[in-house]
Design a protein around this motif. Sequence first.
Motif, PDB file in Angstrom:
ATOM      1  N   GLU A  46      33.270  54.317  51.407  1.00 58.86           N
ATOM      2  CA  GLU A  46      33.743  55.551  52.051  1.00 58.86           C
ATOM      3  C   GLU A  46      34.695  56.339  51.159  1.00 58.86           C
ATOM      4  O   GLU A  46      35.106  57.444  51.512  1.00 58.86           O
ATOM      5  N   GLY A  47      35.090  55.760  50.023  1.00 61.23           N
ATOM      6  CA  GLY A  47      36.033  56.434  49.139  1.00 61.23           C
ATOM      7  C   GLY A  47      37.479  56.296  49.565  1.00 61.23           C
ATOM      8  O   GLY A  47      38.361  56.945  49.006  1.00 61.23           O
ATOM      9  N   ARG A  48      37.755  55.438  50.542  1.00 62.08           N
ATOM     10  CA  ARG A  48      39.130  55.256  51.008  1.00 62.08           C
ATOM     11  C   ARG A  48      39.915  54.327  50.093  1.00 62.08           C
ATOM     12  O   ARG A  48      41.136  54.406  50.036  1.00 62.08           O
ATOM     13  N   LEU A  49      39.218  53.433  49.394  1.00 63.90           N
ATOM     14  CA  LEU A  49      39.820  52.565  48.376  1.00 63.90           C
ATOM     15  C   LEU A  49      38.981  52.674  47.115  1.00 63.90           C
ATOM     16  O   LEU A  49      37.808  53.030  47.182  1.00 63.90           O
ATOM     17  N   VAL A  50      39.581  52.362  45.980  1.00 61.99           N
ATOM     18  CA  VAL A  50      38.854  52.334  44.715  1.00 61.99           C
ATOM     19  C   VAL A  50      39.116  51.005  44.027  1.00 61.99           C
ATOM     20  O   VAL A  50      40.131  50.360  44.270  1.00 61.99           O
ATOM     21  N   ARG A  51      38.163  50.617  43.178  1.00 60.76           N
ATOM     22  CA  ARG A  51      38.358  49.432  42.352  1.00 60.76           C
ATOM     23  C   ARG A  51      39.048  49.872  41.072  1.00 60.76           C
ATOM     24  O   ARG A  51      38.473  50.613  40.289  1.00 60.76           O
ATOM     25  N   PRO A  52      40.279  49.417  40.823  1.00 60.72           N
ATOM     26  CA  PRO A  52      40.975  49.853  39.612  1.00 60.72           C
ATOM     27  C   PRO A  52      40.466  49.169  38.343  1.00 60.72           C
ATOM     28  O   PRO A  52      40.736  49.637  37.247  1.00 60.72           O
ATOM     29  N   VAL A  53      39.734  48.069  38.493  1.00 60.04           N
ATOM     30  CA  VAL A  53      39.162  47.347  37.351  1.00 60.04           C
ATOM     31  C   VAL A  53      37.741  46.936  37.714  1.00 60.04           C
ATOM     32  O   VAL A  53      37.377  46.870  38.883  1.00 60.04           O
ATOM     33  N   SER A  54      36.939  46.646  36.712  1.00 61.59           N
ATOM     34  CA  SER A  54      35.555  46.263  36.989  1.00 61.59           C
ATOM     35  C   SER A  54      35.390  44.760  37.241  1.00 61.59           C
ATOM     36  O   SER A  54      34.400  44.337  37.815  1.00 61.59           O
ATOM     37  N   GLN A  55      36.367  43.974  36.808  1.00 61.63           N
ATOM     38  CA  GLN A  55      36.259  42.524  36.985  1.00 61.63           C
ATOM     39  C   GLN A  55      36.431  42.135  38.451  1.00 61.63           C
ATOM     40  O   GLN A  55      37.081  42.831  39.218  1.00 61.63           O
ATOM     41  N   SER A  56      35.842  40.998  38.806  1.00 61.64           N
ATOM     42  CA  SER A  56      36.036  40.462  40.151  1.00 61.64           C
ATOM     43  C   SER A  56      36.206  38.954  40.044  1.00 61.64           C
ATOM     44  O   SER A  56      35.817  38.337  39.057  1.00 61.64           O
ATOM     45  N   VAL A  57      36.769  38.371  41.069  1.00 62.10           N
ATOM     46  CA  VAL A  57      36.969  36.928  41.134  1.00 62.10           C
ATOM     47  C   VAL A  57      36.018  36.389  42.188  1.00 62.10           C
ATOM     48  O   VAL A  57      35.943  36.919  43.294  1.00 62.10           O
ATOM     49  N   GLU A  58      35.285  35.366  41.818  1.00 60.66           N
ATOM     50  CA  GLU A  58      34.362  34.743  42.761  1.00 60.66           C
ATOM     51  C   GLU A  58      34.821  33.321  43.021  1.00 60.66           C
ATOM     52  O   GLU A  58      34.990  32.538  42.091  1.00 60.66           O
ATOM     53  N   LEU A  59      35.047  33.010  44.282  1.00 58.76           N
ATOM     54  CA  LEU A  59      35.455  31.661  44.653  1.00 58.76           C
ATOM     55  C   LEU A  59      34.206  30.819  44.836  1.00 58.76           C
ATOM     56  O   LEU A  59      33.406  31.076  45.724  1.00 58.76           O
ATOM     57  N   LYS A  60      34.042  29.827  43.998  1.00 56.63           N
ATOM     58  CA  LYS A  60      32.824  29.035  44.033  1.00 56.63           C
ATOM     59  C   LYS A  60      32.906  27.845  44.976  1.00 56.63           C
ATOM     60  O   LYS A  60      31.903  27.259  45.309  1.00 56.63           O
ATOM     61  N   GLU A  61      34.091  27.480  45.380  1.00 59.28           N
ATOM     62  CA  GLU A  61      34.233  26.321  46.259  1.00 59.28           C
ATOM     63  C   GLU A  61      35.148  26.652  47.431  1.00 59.28           C
ATOM     64  O   GLU A  61      36.182  26.033  47.617  1.00 59.28           O
TER      65      GLU A  61
END
Length: 105
Positions: A46-61
């Motif tokens: 919706e454009g209400r928030l933006v991602r300031p970086v392209s990296q993300s954290v994925e929790l695998k467990e």
Amino acid sequence: MAPVKKVTEGANTFNANDYNMLIQMALAGHGVSLGWSHLIAPLISEGRLVRPVSQSVELKEKQHYLNFMKDKLNSEPFIRFRDWFLAEVGSEVTCIDADAGIAVR
């Protein structure tokens, strides 16, 4: 990469453990927050928030816990909720391997 230095003096900092409050503060323009993708994806779309970086954290467990009182173990409402809850978390994607193009359950 240089080590990250923690800001301890001379800067405005805020620390909280209330997820909803942190997201509301970010929506109001009061800083940056980490967010759970399934909750903030619509706000980004919706454009209400933006991602300031392209990296993300994925929790695998990640783990889910279902706590309940012993005397509720055989109650019909609890059994219905337990069965629904276990079906929901059993179908969750717990890891997305973008390089391999697979989702692990």
